[in-house]
Design an enzyme around this catalytic site. Structure first.
Site, PDB file in Angstrom:
ATOM      1  N   GLU A 186      -3.929  -8.414   8.512  1.00 28.72           N
ATOM      2  CA  GLU A 186      -2.535  -8.427   7.945  1.00 28.72           C
ATOM      3  C   GLU A 186      -2.218  -8.731   9.289  1.00 28.72           C
ATOM      4  O   GLU A 186      -1.331  -7.976   9.303  1.00 28.72           O
ATOM      5  CB  GLU A 186      -2.448  -7.667   6.842  1.00 28.72           C
ATOM      6  CG  GLU A 186      -3.372  -8.459   5.301  1.00 28.72           C
ATOM      7  CD  GLU A 186      -2.330  -7.315   4.210  1.00 28.72           C
ATOM      8  OE1 GLU A 186      -2.394  -6.643   4.049  1.00 28.72           O
ATOM      9  OE2 GLU A 186      -1.595  -8.217   3.245  1.00 28.72           O
TER      10      GLU A 186
ATOM     11  N   LYS B 208       7.413   4.858  -9.211  1.00 30.27           N
ATOM     12  CA  LYS B 208       7.049   5.502  -7.723  1.00 30.27           C
ATOM     13  C   LYS B 208       7.093   4.080  -6.936  1.00 30.27           C
ATOM     14  O   LYS B 208       5.782   3.759  -6.246  1.00 30.27           O
ATOM     15  CB  LYS B 208       6.264   6.302  -6.994  1.00 30.27           C
ATOM     16  CG  LYS B 208       6.132   6.988  -6.321  1.00 30.27           C
ATOM     17  CD  LYS B 208       5.512   7.726  -4.617  1.00 30.27           C
ATOM     18  CE  LYS B 208       5.641   6.193  -3.782  1.00 30.27           C
ATOM     19  NZ  LYS B 208       6.420   6.482  -2.974  1.00 30.27           N
TER      20      LYS B 208
ATOM     21  N   GLU C 131      -3.588  -3.979  -6.888  1.00 31.36           N
ATOM     22  CA  GLU C 131      -2.818  -5.909  -6.289  1.00 31.36           C
ATOM     23  C   GLU C 131      -3.261  -5.256  -4.500  1.00 31.36           C
ATOM     24  O   GLU C 131      -2.067  -4.771  -4.121  1.00 31.36           O
ATOM     25  CB  GLU C 131      -1.535  -5.440  -6.715  1.00 31.36           C
ATOM     26  CG  GLU C 131      -1.799  -6.609  -8.487  1.00 31.36           C
ATOM     27  CD  GLU C 131      -2.662  -7.969  -8.625  1.00 31.36           C
ATOM     28  OE1 GLU C 131      -2.325  -8.364  -7.446  1.00 31.36           O
ATOM     29  OE2 GLU C 131      -1.930  -8.099 -10.092  1.00 31.36           O
TER      30      GLU C 131
ATOM     31  N   CYS D  23       1.947  -9.995   0.932  1.00 35.41           N
ATOM     32  CA  CYS D  23       0.317 -10.252   0.828  1.00 35.41           C
ATOM     33  C   CYS D  23      -0.360 -11.812   0.354  1.00 35.41           C
ATOM     34  O   CYS D  23      -1.349 -11.531   1.037  1.00 35.41           O
ATOM     35  CB  CYS D  23      -0.398  -9.520  -0.655  1.00 35.41           C
ATOM     36  SG  CYS D  23       0.924 -10.136  -2.155  1.00 35.41           S
TER      37      CYS D  23
HETATM   38  P1  NAP Z   1       0.968   0.928   1.486  1.00 38.70           P
HETATM   39  O1  NAP Z   1       1.589   1.973   2.544  1.00 38.70           O
HETATM   40  O2  NAP Z   1       0.305   0.801   0.492  1.00 38.70           O
HETATM   41  O3  NAP Z   1       2.180   1.517   0.461  1.00 38.70           O
HETATM   42  C1  NAP Z   1       2.260   1.112  -0.984  1.00 38.70           C
HETATM   43  C2  NAP Z   1       2.841   2.516  -1.615  1.00 38.70           C
HETATM   44  O4  NAP Z   1       1.859   3.179  -2.167  1.00 38.70           O
HETATM   45  C3  NAP Z   1       3.940   2.677  -1.845  1.00 38.70           C
HETATM   46  O5  NAP Z   1       4.866   3.050  -2.861  1.00 38.70           O
HETATM   47  C4  NAP Z   1       3.638   4.101  -0.720  1.00 38.70           C
HETATM   48  O6  NAP Z   1       4.240   5.047  -0.822  1.00 38.70           O
HETATM   49  C5  NAP Z   1       2.649   4.376  -2.197  1.00 38.70           C
HETATM   50  N1  NAP Z   1       1.288   5.146  -0.772  1.00 38.70           N
HETATM   51  C6  NAP Z   1       1.496   5.593   0.780  1.00 38.70           C
HETATM   52  N2  NAP Z   1      -0.018   6.215   0.608  1.00 38.70           N
HETATM   53  C7  NAP Z   1       0.121   7.091  -0.605  1.00 38.70           C
HETATM   54  C8  NAP Z   1      -1.442   7.845  -1.260  1.00 38.70           C
HETATM   55  N3  NAP Z   1      -1.429   8.381  -0.462  1.00 38.70           N
HETATM   56  N4  NAP Z   1      -1.071   8.016  -2.392  1.00 38.70           N
HETATM   57  C9  NAP Z   1       0.094   7.253  -2.981  1.00 38.70           C
HETATM   58  N5  NAP Z   1       0.629   6.489  -3.130  1.00 38.70           N
HETATM   59  C10 NAP Z   1       1.028   6.080  -1.710  1.00 38.70           C
HETATM   60  O7  NAP Z   1       1.697  -0.336   1.831  1.00 38.70           O
HETATM   61  P2  NAP Z   1       3.287  -1.211   1.886  1.00 38.70           P
HETATM   62  O8  NAP Z   1       2.869  -1.218   3.700  1.00 38.70           O
HETATM   63  O9  NAP Z   1       4.150  -0.587   1.537  1.00 38.70           O
HETATM   64  O10 NAP Z   1       3.046  -2.391   1.517  1.00 38.70           O
HETATM   65  C11 NAP Z   1       2.528  -3.663   2.184  1.00 38.70           C
HETATM   66  C12 NAP Z   1       1.014  -3.436   1.868  1.00 38.70           C
HETATM   67  O11 NAP Z   1       0.713  -4.133   0.303  1.00 38.70           O
HETATM   68  C13 NAP Z   1       0.336  -5.040   2.140  1.00 38.70           C
HETATM   69  O12 NAP Z   1      -0.828  -4.669   2.524  1.00 38.70           O
HETATM   70  C14 NAP Z   1       0.313  -6.211   1.856  1.00 38.70           C
HETATM   71  O13 NAP Z   1      -0.968  -7.077   1.397  1.00 38.70           O
HETATM   72  C15 NAP Z   1       0.218  -5.056   0.336  1.00 38.70           C
HETATM   73  N6  NAP Z   1       0.712  -5.744  -1.068  1.00 38.70           N
HETATM   74  C16 NAP Z   1      -0.118  -6.049  -2.442  1.00 38.70           C
HETATM   75  C17 NAP Z   1       0.598  -7.781  -3.490  1.00 38.70           C
HETATM   76  C18 NAP Z   1      -0.716  -8.147  -3.949  1.00 38.70           C
HETATM   77  O14 NAP Z   1      -0.057  -8.363  -4.983  1.00 38.70           O
HETATM   78  N7  NAP Z   1      -1.668  -8.436  -4.322  1.00 38.70           N
HETATM   79  C19 NAP Z   1       1.476  -7.659  -3.138  1.00 38.70           C
HETATM   80  C20 NAP Z   1       2.862  -6.796  -2.092  1.00 38.70           C
HETATM   81  C21 NAP Z   1       1.640  -6.584  -1.003  1.00 38.70           C
HETATM   82  P3  NAP Z   1       5.837   5.203   0.778  1.00 38.70           P
HETATM   83  O15 NAP Z   1       6.658   3.973   1.005  1.00 38.70           O
HETATM   84  O16 NAP Z   1       6.466   6.570   0.660  1.00 38.70           O
HETATM   85  O17 NAP Z   1       4.820   5.546   1.885  1.00 38.70           O
END
Ligand code: NAP
Length: 490
Positions: free
Chosen positions: A390, A183, A259, A293
């Site tokens: 962040e 997804k 992650e 991240c």
């Molecule tokens: P996010 O809002 O948590 O979304 C990540 C993924 O989860 C997207 O595919 C999103 O879908 C999905 N999602 C959102 N709500 C969900 C739910 N209730 N149930 C299931 N899936 C759900 O994060 P983001 O804004 O895309 O990414 C930024 C974050 O990722 C930051 O916090 C960053 O630090 C973290 N990150 C961590 C790493 C690591 O390796 N540790 C690497 C990269 C990024 P939608 O797009 O449809 O909302």
């Protein structure tokens, strides 16, 4: 190579990949993908329903047994062909990422190289999944251990590294013999759609990888996570969403890899090579427009070098060119969406209201697109929100310290524990400080340390599990122990 954008977009599948074909959503629903540099819609994709999500899981489960039995060399060859095809299509992948996410083309090319390395690395690891053989200490049993594929996986990826976050999960899952439903993030699905087609072109059997993009993440993930056939969820994204998924995973006792978010300290000691520290700061802060991240979120600089560091860093940021990432010479693209730009602006405004000084930047860009100027802040109070959340943008708050103990205390004073950076020329300090840092990743005199061969992941609320390295494939295997009565046992 010049890419014709409309021809490229026409090549990207717009449906859901379920089994062997790209199909419309069961209710005919769609969602739009926007270019953050212009605010224009660049594609309209099928939006998966809960029914579609379960159809994708059905397609995956139907081939799990056969896929797990496929010889590792064949799975390895598919990954290797995928690596070669992504390399052939590198400019297309880079252009897609710039279009949907905003990063400058040069950085998008860098991500293609980095992300593609996971295909090559795990094509090599696929044939090196070894178990163990031994005898029990009592001599009554011979012990065999086998590494088996964990089973059907749900892979959820974020928008900030559209290719690398997918390859980091898909490649080890393929290598280990798992089937999967991917997804992608709603904001940047095009790269994953094209990547999945590329893996089919590389010979990946139908059903092993299914892709369900859509406007509602929970409508897709909930039914899959509630299904008894799912065995693992691997998630990259924010800590709050990771926490929700962990709670859901508990109901079915799913294997999880998480992650999550970070709040990386970037520590510059008084004995640092400042040229290296400035180079490192450019990488750790400005890579991906600060939307990583691993992005340096807090610059902790010894008070004796803080002025010089701040001045030189601000000068480097002033040389950057803000604009549409597809344009020649642009080094800083837009933030991914309006909400992201506004959140960066409000963190900076709040820090300034609490007494921080703007050395450079400090404003949103004007016109279409979600731009924010590269910014350096000094005199930031240690309890300012900008140091505790962040930032996810090109903003560098600088805080000074006097002693190594104070630097470590400040660095660890966060619930996150993903990346950290240390700049010093003192070898014993490198080990002392690394020992003291509660982070999964420590960059020493380097601002970018991600590599397919290295285990990437966090501690504390930054998550659990590792991606890449020898550890990356273990996330997709489970150990089976076989005890055989020893022929010499009495
Ligand atoms: P996010 O809002 O948590 O979304 C990540 C993924 O989860 C997207 O595919 C999103 O879908 C999905 N999602 C959102 N709500 C969900 C739910 N209730 N149930 C299931 N899936 C759900 O994060 P983001 O804004 O895309 O990414 C930024 C974050 O990722 C930051 O916090 C960053 O630090 C973290 N990150 C961590 C790493 C690591 O390796 N540790 C690497 C990269 C990024 P939608 O797009 O449809 O909302």
């Amino acid at each position: 190579m010049t890419i014709n954008v409309s021809e490229l977009l026409a090549k990207v599948p717009t449906g859901l990949l379920i089994g062997d074909s790209w199909v419309e959503a069961s209710d005919g629903g769609t969602f739009d993908v926007e270019n953050p540099a212009t605010g224009e819609t660049i594609a309209t994709l099928a939006s998966a329903t809960s029914e579609d999500a379960l159809a994708a899981l059905d397609a995956a489960c139907a081939v799990q047994a056969e896929w797990a039995r496929m010889p590792a060399r064949e799975r390895s060859n598919i990954l290797r062909r995928g690596f070669e095809l992504v390399a052939e299509r590198a400019e297309e992948f880079a252009t897609l990422m710039t279009l949907e996410m905003g990063k400058p083309l040069a950085e998008a090319r860098g991500e293609v190289t980095y992300g593609n390395e996971f295909l090559r690395w795990f094509s090599e690891e696929a044939v090196r999944l070894y178990g163990r053989y031994g005898t029990t200490p009592e001599g009554n049993l011979r012990m065999l251990t086998a590494l088996k594929p964990v089973g059907p996986c749900l892979l959820i990826t974020p928008w900030n590294f559209p290719l690398a976050m997918a390859t980091r999960k898909v490649a080890p899952a393929i290598a280990a013999g798992c089937v999967m439903v991917l997804k992608p993030a709603r904001l940047t699905p095009l790269t994953s759609q094209y990547f999945a087609q590329t893996m089919l072109d590389a010979g990946l059997p139908a059903g092993v990888l299914n892709v369900v993009s859509g406007a509602s993440a929970s409508a897709i993930s909930n039914p899959i996570m509630e299904d008894d056939r799912l065995r693992k969820v691997s998630f990259t994204g924010s800590t709050p969403v990771g926490q929700q998924l962990l709670k859901k995973a508990a109901d079915k006792v799913l294997r999880t890899s998480m992650e999550l978010g970070g709040n990386a300290p970037f520590i510059v000691f008084e004995d640092a090579d400042l040229d290296l520290a400035i180079e490192g700061a450019m990488g750790a802060k400005m890579r991906n427009i600060g939307e990583a991240c691993t992005a340096a979120n807090r610059f902790l600089v010894h008070e004796s070098v803080a002025d010089e560091f701040g001045r030189r860093f601000a000068a480097r940021l002033e040389e950057q060119v803000l604009g549409n990432g597809l344009d020649e010479g642009v080094t800083v693209g837009p933030l991914v969406e309006e909400k992201a730009r506004d959140s960066v602006a409000s963190l900076v405004d709040a820090a300034v209201a609490e007494g921080a000084t703007v050395l450079t930047g400090g404003k949103a860009g004007t016109g279409a697109g979600y731009f924010y100027e590269p910014t350096v802040l000094t005199g930031v109070s240690t309890d300012a929100a900008i140091l505790n959340e962040e930032i996810f943008g090109p903003v560098a708050p600088i805080v000074t310290f006097q002693t190594e103990e104070e630097a470590l205390r400040l660095a660890n004073s966060t619930e996150y524990g993903l990346a950290s950076y240390v700049f010093t020329q003192d070898t014993s300090r490198i080990f002392r400080v690394s020992d003291g840092l509660e982070f999964g990743l420590v960059g020493v005199n380097s601002g970018v340390i991600s590599n397919a061969a290295a285990p990437f992941g966090g501690v504390k609320q930054s998550g659990m599990g590792r991606e890449g390295g020898l550890e990356g494939i273990e996330e997709y295997t489970s150990v089976q122990y076989i005890g055989i009565r020893d022929p010499y046992a009495g």
